[in-house]
Design a protein around this motif. Structure first.
Motif, PDB file in Angstrom:
ATOM      1  N   SER A   9       6.075  14.495 -11.305  1.00 28.31           N
ATOM      2  CA  SER A   9       6.699  14.424 -12.641  1.00 28.31           C
ATOM      3  C   SER A   9       5.682  15.349 -13.889  1.00 28.31           C
ATOM      4  O   SER A   9       6.584  15.749 -14.839  1.00 28.31           O
ATOM      5  CB  SER A   9       7.082  12.982 -13.051  1.00 28.31           C
ATOM      6  N   ASP A  10       4.734  15.263 -13.919  1.00 29.87           N
ATOM      7  CA  ASP A  10       3.562  15.779 -14.789  1.00 29.87           C
ATOM      8  C   ASP A  10       3.131  17.213 -14.402  1.00 29.87           C
ATOM      9  O   ASP A  10       2.793  17.880 -15.220  1.00 29.87           O
ATOM     10  CB  ASP A  10       2.242  15.061 -14.974  1.00 29.87           C
ATOM     11  N   TYR A  11       3.388  17.751 -13.469  1.00 35.69           N
ATOM     12  CA  TYR A  11       3.278  19.098 -13.001  1.00 35.69           C
ATOM     13  C   TYR A  11       4.471  19.852 -13.357  1.00 35.69           C
ATOM     14  O   TYR A  11       5.521  19.846 -13.139  1.00 35.69           O
ATOM     15  CB  TYR A  11       2.872  19.313 -11.710  1.00 35.69           C
ATOM     16  N   MET A  12       3.640  21.366 -14.132  1.00 35.26           N
ATOM     17  CA  MET A  12       4.749  22.098 -14.635  1.00 35.26           C
ATOM     18  C   MET A  12       4.035  23.607 -13.852  1.00 35.26           C
ATOM     19  O   MET A  12       2.940  23.794 -14.194  1.00 35.26           O
ATOM     20  CB  MET A  12       4.953  22.165 -16.002  1.00 35.26           C
ATOM     21  N   ASN A  67       0.920  -1.270  -0.035  1.00 37.99           N
ATOM     22  CA  ASN A  67       0.015  -0.208  -0.027  1.00 37.99           C
ATOM     23  C   ASN A  67       1.019   1.236  -0.087  1.00 37.99           C
ATOM     24  O   ASN A  67       0.828   2.121  -0.726  1.00 37.99           O
ATOM     25  CB  ASN A  67      -0.885   0.027   1.390  1.00 37.99           C
ATOM     26  N   TYR A  68       1.869   1.220   0.551  1.00 36.66           N
ATOM     27  CA  TYR A  68       2.854   2.353   1.038  1.00 36.66           C
ATOM     28  C   TYR A  68       3.657   2.618  -0.478  1.00 36.66           C
ATOM     29  O   TYR A  68       3.691   3.363  -0.812  1.00 36.66           O
ATOM     30  CB  TYR A  68       3.750   2.143   2.181  1.00 36.66           C
ATOM     31  N   TRP A  69       3.892   1.546  -0.893  1.00 37.03           N
ATOM     32  CA  TRP A  69       4.559   1.641  -2.417  1.00 37.03           C
ATOM     33  C   TRP A  69       3.737   2.184  -3.205  1.00 37.03           C
ATOM     34  O   TRP A  69       3.901   2.805  -4.247  1.00 37.03           O
ATOM     35  CB  TRP A  69       5.343   0.226  -2.587  1.00 37.03           C
ATOM     36  N   LYS A  90       2.435   6.659  -7.154  1.00 31.52           N
ATOM     37  CA  LYS A  90       1.433   7.752  -7.434  1.00 31.52           C
ATOM     38  C   LYS A  90       1.712   8.982  -7.226  1.00 31.52           C
ATOM     39  O   LYS A  90       1.741   9.965  -8.182  1.00 31.52           O
ATOM     40  CB  LYS A  90      -0.065   7.397  -6.920  1.00 31.52           C
ATOM     41  N   CYS A  91       2.378   9.533  -5.981  1.00 27.61           N
ATOM     42  CA  CYS A  91       2.738  10.657  -5.895  1.00 27.61           C
ATOM     43  C   CYS A  91       3.885  11.229  -6.787  1.00 27.61           C
ATOM     44  O   CYS A  91       4.142  12.255  -7.135  1.00 27.61           O
ATOM     45  CB  CYS A  91       3.029  10.896  -4.344  1.00 27.61           C
TER      46      CYS A  91
END
Length: 224
Positions: free
Chosen positions: A192-195, A179-181, A186-187
């Protein structure tokens, strides 16, 4: 009368010739022919007859067809008793009326053999001993060895309980880790997609009165 005396003479002579006389100072020994030992303990009885006047006796038990091994012996008279046993045997003799009893214990299968009793008159003279008897075959059965399965130091139900607890704990730890992995993965994907689309002010335009939130225009695009 003379004829009658002659007849009596011949009768006495013939009787002394045909009727055997039992010799004095003779020892006869009788033994049971077979003795089976199942519990490692044997009792061998040596019955004997003696018509002499002996006062000191010695009885011994011998092993083998040639009686080469003396297992044990006992000597006795009217006041004293002496016993001795071979190192390879546990044996003790006990005298009785017209018999000697030999008790053997802790016997093993290798001691299966024929055993002979010997009775001797040690005192007074003459020295007398019995003729060799038929002997007794002592058959010592092999003791079956019982193999005991080693018992676990911890009872089985405790081992089963501990195994179940460890298995449940391992599954729980594995689920938490998975679950933690997944959350971490996801985080990292979102980061990586946010600019950040808001441009920063050039250094030389910081003090020209523009609000800090207003974007800086690029006038070079309007030049022909």
């Amino acid at each position: 009368v003379g004829f009658l005396s002659l007849i009596l003479y011949f009768i006495n002579k013939c009787s002394s010739h045909f009727l055997p006389s039992f010799p004095e100072n003779k020892i006869l020994v009788a033994q049971h022919p077979l003795l089976t030992v199942a519990n490692q303990t044997a009792t061998l009885v040596c019955n004997y007859t003696y018509n002499g006047t002996g006062k000191e006796f010695r009885a011994s038990l011998h092993k083998g067809t040639d009686s080469s091994v003396e297992v044990c012996f006992i000597s006795w008279n009217t006041t004293n008793i002496s016993r001795n046993s071979s190192k390879e045997f546990n044996c003790q003799g006990d005298p009785g009326k017209d018999k000697v009893i030999f008790n053997l214990w802790n016997m093993n299968a290798n001691q299966t053999d024929i055993y002979f009793c010997k009775i001797e008159v040690m005192y007074p003279p003459p020295y007398v001993y019995n003729e060799k008897s038929n002997g007794t075959v002592i058959h010592v059965k092999e003791t079956p060895t019982q193999i005991q399965e080693p018992q676990p130091a911890i009872p089985l139900w405790i081992l089963a309980t501990m195994t179940g607890i460890l298995a449940l704990y391992s599954m729980l730890i594995t689920a938490v880790f998975i679950n933690y992995w997944q959350k971490s993965k996801k985080c990292m994907y979102h980061q990586s997609d946010y600019m950040n689309m808001t441009p920063r002010h050039p250094a030389y335009q910081k003090n020209k009165g523009y609000p800090s939130y207003a974007p800086t225009r690029d006038y070079t695009a309007y030049r022909s």
